[in-house]
Scaffold this motif. Structure first.
Motif, PDB file in Angstrom:
ATOM      1  N   ASN A 194       0.715  -1.118   0.005  1.00  0.00           N
ATOM      2  CA  ASN A 194      -0.096  -0.287  -0.067  1.00  0.00           C
ATOM      3  C   ASN A 194       0.735   1.390   0.020  1.00  0.00           C
ATOM      4  OD1 ASN A 194      -2.252  -1.619   0.016  1.00  0.00           O
ATOM      5  ND2 ASN A 194      -2.138  -1.810   2.199  1.00  0.00           N
ATOM      6  N   SER A 195       2.231   1.319  -0.071  1.00  0.00           N
ATOM      7  CA  SER A 195       3.110   2.213   0.036  1.00  0.00           C
ATOM      8  C   SER A 195       3.407   2.819  -1.468  1.00  0.00           C
ATOM      9  CB  SER A 195       4.254   1.991   0.807  1.00  0.00           C
ATOM     10  OG  SER A 195       5.082   2.877   0.780  1.00  0.00           O
ATOM     11  N   ARG A 196       3.655   4.089  -1.492  1.00  0.00           N
ATOM     12  CA  ARG A 196       4.241   4.656  -2.533  1.00  0.00           C
ATOM     13  C   ARG A 196       5.814   4.866  -2.601  1.00  0.00           C
ATOM     14  NH1 ARG A 196       0.325   9.259  -5.261  1.00  0.00           N
ATOM     15  NH2 ARG A 196      -1.551   8.078  -5.099  1.00  0.00           N
ATOM     16  N   SER A 197       6.251   4.608  -1.280  1.00  0.00           N
ATOM     17  CA  SER A 197       7.865   4.882  -1.227  1.00  0.00           C
ATOM     18  C   SER A 197       8.707   3.718  -1.815  1.00  0.00           C
ATOM     19  CB  SER A 197       8.029   4.727   0.298  1.00  0.00           C
ATOM     20  OG  SER A 197       7.597   5.776   1.036  1.00  0.00           O
ATOM     21  N   MET A 198       9.842   3.850  -2.325  1.00  0.00           N
ATOM     22  CA  MET A 198      10.518   2.683  -2.923  1.00  0.00           C
ATOM     23  C   MET A 198      11.586   2.367  -2.074  1.00  0.00           C
ATOM     24  SD  MET A 198       9.042   2.538  -5.890  1.00  0.00           S
ATOM     25  CE  MET A 198      10.166   1.611  -6.809  1.00  0.00           C
ATOM     26  N   VAL A 199      11.931   1.208  -2.024  1.00  0.00           N
ATOM     27  CA  VAL A 199      13.053   0.295  -1.538  1.00  0.00           C
ATOM     28  C   VAL A 199      13.946  -0.171  -2.360  1.00  0.00           C
ATOM     29  CG1 VAL A 199      13.849  -1.329   0.348  1.00  0.00           C
ATOM     30  CG2 VAL A 199      11.892   0.292   0.634  1.00  0.00           C
ATOM     31  N   PHE A 200      15.464   0.083  -2.314  1.00  0.00           N
ATOM     32  CA  PHE A 200      16.414  -0.935  -3.096  1.00  0.00           C
ATOM     33  C   PHE A 200      16.552  -2.318  -2.466  1.00  0.00           C
ATOM     34  CE2 PHE A 200      20.993  -1.178  -4.255  1.00  0.00           C
ATOM     35  CZ  PHE A 200      20.564  -1.640  -5.328  1.00  0.00           C
ATOM     36  N   HIS A 201      16.041  -3.145  -3.112  1.00  0.00           N
ATOM     37  CA  HIS A 201      16.330  -4.548  -2.592  1.00  0.00           C
ATOM     38  C   HIS A 201      17.640  -5.023  -3.143  1.00  0.00           C
ATOM     39  CE1 HIS A 201      12.383  -5.534  -1.191  1.00  0.00           C
ATOM     40  NE2 HIS A 201      11.952  -4.346  -1.719  1.00  0.00           N
TER      41      HIS A 201
END
Length: 94
Positions: free
Chosen positions: A82-89
């Motif tokens: 549900n987030s618009r924030s991005m995370v670098f995996h």
């Protein structure tokens, strides 16, 4: 294709934890600084990005030096459904 290669330093790192499924995971913040060419003009690019390493790579990442600069590979995804924030995996680093 969603593939990211990034040279960055480890600014901060959380304690290694385990998901309910028993997968080791560690969250971190990476700092990047470089000069890029845009429209024929040199541009200083600096940013901080949320990152995480899961599975076998998380244990290696957990031992990496804070402040150390590494070549990271991985992909971008939402922090959660549900987030618009991005995370670098992070899937690899050296």
């Amino acid at each position: 294709m969603n593939q990211v290669r990034l040279i960055a330093s480890i600014a901060e790192r959380d304690v290694l934890r385990y998901t309910p499924a028993g997968i080791p995971i560690v969250a971190a913040r990476l700092l990047h600084s470089s000069t890029q060419s845009e429209a024929g003009i040199a541009r200083l690019v600096e940013f901080e990005i949320a990152a995480q390493a899961a599975g076998r790579i998380s244990e290696e990442f957990n031992q990496a030096d804070l402040g150390g600069t590494y070549h990271f590979t991985g992909f971008l995804a939402r922090k959660n459904r549900n987030s618009r924030s991005m995370v670098f995996h992070i899937t690899g680093f050296e």
